[in-house]
Each structure stands twice: as C-alpha cells, then as structure tokens.
Design a protein around this motif. Sequence first.
Motif, mmCIF file in Angstrom:
data_model
loop_
_atom_site.group_PDB
_atom_site.id
_atom_site.type_symbol
_atom_site.label_atom_id
_atom_site.label_comp_id
_atom_site.label_asym_id
_atom_site.label_seq_id
_atom_site.Cartn_x
_atom_site.Cartn_y
_atom_site.Cartn_z
ATOM 1 N N ILE A 1 -50.328 20.529 45.116
ATOM 2 C CA ILE A 1 -49.039 19.604 45.654
ATOM 3 C C ILE A 1 -47.788 19.673 45.729
ATOM 4 C CG2 ILE A 1 -48.580 18.271 47.017
ATOM 5 C CD1 ILE A 1 -51.671 17.274 46.820
ATOM 6 N N ARG B 1 -45.772 19.208 52.203
ATOM 7 C CA ARG B 1 -45.513 18.930 53.161
ATOM 8 C C ARG B 1 -45.762 17.697 52.118
ATOM 9 N NH1 ARG B 1 -50.565 19.190 55.661
ATOM 10 N NH2 ARG B 1 -50.446 21.381 55.529
ATOM 11 N N ARG B 2 -44.586 17.184 52.994
ATOM 12 C CA ARG B 2 -43.557 15.493 53.094
ATOM 13 C C ARG B 2 -44.545 14.068 52.354
ATOM 14 N NH1 ARG B 2 -41.564 12.718 58.207
ATOM 15 N NH2 ARG B 2 -39.181 13.111 57.147
ATOM 16 N N ASN B 3 -44.147 13.514 50.991
ATOM 17 C CA ASN B 3 -45.048 12.959 50.649
ATOM 18 C C ASN B 3 -44.491 11.519 51.232
ATOM 19 O OD1 ASN B 3 -46.612 10.778 49.236
ATOM 20 N ND2 ASN B 3 -46.392 11.996 47.580
ATOM 21 N N GLU B 4 -45.699 11.168 52.411
ATOM 22 C CA GLU B 4 -45.507 9.821 52.792
ATOM 23 C C GLU B 4 -45.310 8.160 52.188
ATOM 24 O OE1 GLU B 4 -45.522 9.249 56.626
ATOM 25 O OE2 GLU B 4 -46.313 11.423 57.147
ATOM 26 N N ILE B 5 -46.139 8.794 51.109
ATOM 27 C CA ILE B 5 -46.832 7.919 50.730
ATOM 28 C C ILE B 5 -44.966 7.496 49.176
ATOM 29 C CG2 ILE B 5 -47.922 6.874 48.500
ATOM 30 C CD1 ILE B 5 -48.835 8.161 50.388
ATOM 31 N N ALA B 6 -44.497 8.240 48.894
ATOM 32 C CA ALA B 6 -42.815 7.776 48.071
ATOM 33 C C ALA B 6 -41.878 7.478 49.433
ATOM 34 C CB ALA B 6 -42.936 9.543 47.969
ATOM 35 N N LEU C 1 -42.184 4.416 49.731
ATOM 36 C CA LEU C 1 -41.681 3.295 48.959
ATOM 37 C C LEU C 1 -40.391 2.984 49.420
ATOM 38 C CD1 LEU C 1 -42.574 1.947 46.118
ATOM 39 C CD2 LEU C 1 -42.122 4.507 45.197
ATOM 40 N N THR D 1 -45.626 1.936 55.695
ATOM 41 C CA THR D 1 -46.201 2.691 55.013
ATOM 42 C C THR D 1 -47.087 3.795 55.867
ATOM 43 O OG1 THR D 1 -48.366 1.224 55.752
ATOM 44 C CG2 THR D 1 -47.680 1.285 53.862
ATOM 45 N N MET D 2 -47.068 3.832 57.178
ATOM 46 C CA MET D 2 -46.538 4.611 58.616
ATOM 47 C C MET D 2 -48.551 3.900 58.993
ATOM 48 S SD MET D 2 -44.198 5.595 59.725
ATOM 49 C CE MET D 2 -44.387 6.453 60.668
ATOM 50 N N THR D 3 -48.769 2.902 58.627
ATOM 51 C CA THR D 3 -50.453 2.830 58.808
ATOM 52 C C THR D 3 -50.827 1.973 60.100
ATOM 53 O OG1 THR D 3 -50.797 1.608 56.667
ATOM 54 C CG2 THR D 3 -51.199 4.518 56.911
ATOM 55 N N LYS E 1 -53.123 -3.057 51.865
ATOM 56 C CA LYS E 1 -53.004 -1.995 51.894
ATOM 57 C C LYS E 1 -51.639 -1.689 52.381
ATOM 58 C CE LYS E 1 -56.763 1.255 50.881
ATOM 59 N NZ LYS E 1 -56.319 0.544 49.289
ATOM 60 N N HIS E 2 -50.414 -3.022 52.767
ATOM 61 C CA HIS E 2 -49.722 -2.795 53.046
ATOM 62 C C HIS E 2 -49.378 -1.824 54.187
ATOM 63 C CE1 HIS E 2 -47.169 -4.339 49.701
ATOM 64 N NE2 HIS E 2 -47.933 -4.110 49.081
#
Lengths: 338, 338
Positions: free
Chosen positions: B6, B50-55, B58, B63-65, B118-119
Amino acid sequence: MEVSGISTIKDVAKYTGLSIATISKYINGGNVLEENRRMIQEAIDVLDYRRNEIARGLKTNKTMTIGVLLPSLENIFFTSIVSIIEGILQQKGYGTIICDFKEDPTLERKKLEFLLNKHVDGIIMVSYSKEKEHIQALLDKKIPIILLDRMIKGLECDIVLADNLNASYQAVEELIIRKHRRIGIICGPDHTYTAEERKKGYVRVHHDYDVTIDDKLIRNGDYTVESGYQALVDLWKMEHPPSSILVTNYEMTIGAIMAVNDLNIRIPDDLSLIGFDNIQMAKVVRPPLSIVEQPMKEIGETAAKLMLKRLNNDYGDFPEVYRLKTNVHIKESVSTNI
Amino acid sequence: MEVSGISTIKDVAKYTGLSIATISKYINGGNVLEENRRMIQEAIDVLDYRRNEIARGLKTNKTMTIGVLLPSLENIFFTSIVSIIEGILQQKGYGTIICDFKEDPTLERKKLEFLLNKHVDGIIMVSYSKEKEHIQALLDKKIPIILLDRMIKGLECDIVLADNLNASYQAVEELIIRKHRRIGIICGPDHTYTAEERKKGYVRVHHDYDVTIDDKLIRNGDYTVESGYQALVDLWKMEHPPSSILVTNYEMTIGAIMAVNDLNIRIPDDLSLIGFDNIQMAKVVRPPLSIVEQPMKEIGETAAKLMLKRLNNDYGDFPEVYRLKTNVHIKESVSTNI
DNA sequence: TTGTAAGCGTTATCAC
DNA sequence: GTGATAACGCTTACAA
C-alpha cells in the motif's frame, strides 16, 4: 476526580509520574514493579483510559476491522451469517464494518472501494459482480478476502458456500422417491452461480433416476417475490401442470405461496411444494412447508475462522473452498404422488 | 509499473519529486500548480494511493466510524433500520461497525465497551438495559449517542422510536369499531418499554370507547415465538375466549399463527387476529394477516440524520425525541363481530 | 525495571 | 505555491 474528554497514555504517565513507555509496557502485559502496577491501574481506572486503537493501528499497520460486504441487509440468510461472523471476530478484537450494496453491482464496487479506503484488515463478501479483476487486485495486495455464497469463475480465492447443486438434487430426489415424475422448478436468473448450480442438481437427479425432463417445467425467475408468483402461475396454467414444484430461493418461495393461495391450489393434494431458506416462515404457513435449509451458522463460522487464519498470516491450503451441506426438511406440503 | 503493498503520501512525493506537504494539500483540495496537479494525480493513479484514514484520524481525532449496537441481527425490524442507516452514513464517509448483543444485557455492556475502545465517533443503539449510568457516562464524554426503539427513563438522550402507544391504540380501535368487545392482547414482558407502551394504548382506547377491560384478556409473553404460541392457546382455552386478539411483536405473532393452525381456529370466523411488524409474512399466511407496521425506513433515516447533525457538533434542540407514526393494515384476518 | 527517542501516515503551521 | 517540521497516541528498540 472526574474526567472530561478522553485520556491518553500521556495522562496516565502524568498521573503516576512514570514514563509513557512504562505505561505502555504495563498495558501490553510487560513486567512492572508491583507498586507501579497498582498506581498505573488506579490511574487507568480513575482516568477511564482506554487504548487508542487508531494510534496503535498506525504502528502495527492494522485497523482491527473487517469489512463485510453484502447484497442486502433485509435478507435473513445474509444477516444470520453476519451475526455469527460478527460474534466470532469481536471475540478476537475485530470490529465488523458492514456494507449493504442493495443488490446493485455498481454500489458493490463503490462500497468495496470504501472499505479499502477504511483500510480494513480483511473483507468477507458476497459478490454479485461477474468480473473478477477488482477482487484479484485485492488478492494481489495480500488483503485477505473470503467469498461467500457464490463462486466467481477463474478466481483463486477462499470461498465458503452451500452445496447448492446437492441441495436441489436432494430436494428433487425426495419428490422422485415419492413417485413424482413431473417436477417443476423455479430457478433464479441464468448466469447466476447459485441458480445454475441449483438447476444442475435438478437435471442430475433426473438423470440418476432415469426420469425424463420436460424443459417446460424449468422456469426462470429472478429471485424476487413477483417472479416467484408469476412462475408458479405459469406452471399451474400449463396443459400438463407438474405434480410438484421446487422453488429455489426465499423471496420466490413467498411469491409462490401467494400464488398458491390466490389460485386456491390445495397443498399437497393438488400440488406438492418445497421452498427455500426460511425455516421460521415454513412453520407458519399451512400446511407446514417443506424447506431446503442452508447452514447459515456453519457458513458464518467457517468464514470467520478462515478469515482469522488468514489474518494470522497462515496461508496454508490457499485457496480453500468450503462447500457446506444443506438440509432438506420434508413436511406436509409434500405428498406421495398417486 | 505495478505496486506491491500500500502506498503512502511519501511514495507519491517520491514519485513526483514534490514534498509531502504539497501532496497533502492537493489531496485536501488546496491550490497547486496545474503542472504539479497532473503529476500528482498521475502518481496517485499509478501507485493506487489511497489516503490512510487511520493516520488521518490520529490527527483529526476522528475514526469516521459509527457503532451500531443491536439486540439481534436476525430480526428484520432491526436489520432494515441498519440498512438505511448504513447507506446514509456511508455517503458521508462514515463506516458502520455493527454489534449484535444477542439480547443479552451483559453482552450489551461488553460490546458497548468494545465500540468505545474502537473510538467510534458516535453510537446508535437499541438498549435492553434498564440502567442508564453507562449511557450517561458516554453523554458526559460528549460522544453522540442515539437511542432507538425504546426509551430509558430519566435519561436525557436523543431518541428515535415508533409511537408504540398509538400503534396498539389504533389497532385495537379498529377492532372496537368492528364491534369487538372482548379483545385479547399478547404483550411483551413487563418493565419493557415497548411492551408497557403497547399495553397503555390497549388500555387507553378501551377507556376512550368506554369498553370494559377484562384483565384476563391481557397476557404477557416475552417476545419469543414460544410465548406467543402459549399465550394464544391460553386465551383460546378461557371460559369466555376473546373474539379478537392483538399480538404485539413479530416473534409472538409467528407463535400465535402456529397455535391458530394447531388449534384449527378459523380466522376470522372464530377469531380476528392482528399481528406486528413483518409485512412480507403477513402476505403469505392465509387469510392475509392484519398487521401493525413500524416505519423502519423513517426510523433509520431519522436516526442517521440526527447522528450526522450531532457529529457536526450541532446540539440544537438536544435532546430530540422522534416518535414516529405506525401504520395499521387491516386485512381479511379481521372481521366485524356479530 | 524504567526511560529515551524514533517512527507509523497524516495534517497544519510556519517560513520561504 | 511549496517545503520543512511538529504533532497526533502509540509501540518498540535500545540505553540507562
């Protein structure tokens, strides 16, 4: 002391006077002085600290989430499977991100893309797409993928599904054993994997028992309630209608029952009927409906465990194909043909 | 050029010779020289960046969930709602993490905890718990929570539910209008919000029409198929059985129909029957079953939009309570009492 | 046993 | 318009 907002390791470190590294070690089960242990735990409790999985994921390159991509969330067959999968994955710390593509292949692509952007650690999916490129691309990237319910030709991928061919084979066999010779079948759309398999079973069992097939008894629906209704009407209005019918999915089964009611067909005196998938519904119609039951629980379990195995980087036996056995429940809706 | 693994902004920067900052700016819609624009886009395409949503999470602390916590995934009422919610949230970039607590309050707590770890940015849940402390704790932390389907007394929280009271009010009203005077009701367990509301509606409409209530006609099930079956049998075996019965959830409706079949009760000649929730099933039983339909689509839509509003930090009108109207569909299973 | 410090992939703040 | 650089919260050598 009350907390506002969310606390981090840093806060715990401040509270205890220890370093971040020590706190981290404690959290991850490392050795820490008994005294510090107590202090840290106290701080964690008071501050209600919980490890930020996001930050952790950045390090470990894992999100601890699995994407589950389905054609529909209004279909008990799929949601039962998800229920099992979610339970098993959760126990191992994985969250289940669900996506419903509303039986629309375009949406399927879009939502698959979405899951990738979310960097899920793996994907379990039921694909409606006929193409295999987008899935192959994921496999190439070493993202664990497990296919459910239907095969995609020429794709080397882990897959868990019901033995669709033998499901209809056995159902029709029950009818043949009961002396039925004109057996109708309401199939799903051509070129759909499950539909083709179920049709093959119908054909094969006829051959095995040396029963001639009348092609007119094979009808194609499109897995919707309406098509099931129409197909049953068409079969019933034939010059030589069948003495029994197998309907090959849940929605069409509902449609077929509605048609049976509207046409005042007596089950099983006028017609024997076998439906698909929803055991609960089979109990409330009268007479009780014979049903082909797919092993949802087993499918879910198998898929989840296989996913866990792949996440664990165990690619032994790749690709694995699990073809799980269905059950045929013969009830009063089927009678012996005279 | 093919990719393994990735790629990150760094890779794109290397590919283009530009700096990380510039790439980031481009990605987030900032101004970049036309020439660089093209180069960057090319790099993105080639590298399949693809942009790492995790980073990203942070940094942005998101978390967009969204967590969705439910009693069961085998209940079409809940899964239909999830389907709508998931669709709307996904369009805004939010992933839906689903948790099924199998109708077990202990698991409910555990999975709620799991979602917090899971925030998730917000939680939409159907709670079976009678306590409010754990939810209050989240509200205090400013985590958006939206309750579905049932109220928790003394809790100031956004909530979306069906108008349960008027649902049973209207259903029973239809029976009263048709001259029924001994109307049985199969309720859910006492101290359960929806059950109490539905019982209240039954009582209120009796008062409003000045019809005397025979307490023996009020039976408590526990929302399971078996209890629905038993309650119907009990009602039928009374010295003065009711001329009509309202069953107040889907599972018990199934049980009631099974009992009706087993007891050879003729519907609606011997007994008028109104069930709950599953329109599709209502069509396949014979005669067609009258049904109280909850507005699943509207509930899901309302909850998702309200969540989006809260995520947007708009706490106007907090807490909002949406009590959505149900529909009563009277079919042939109900007749006028003679 | 404990602490220091680098680094995961972003974003954001500055200079330039 | 562009590029260093710090910061987000955590893990993990490695040093103390």
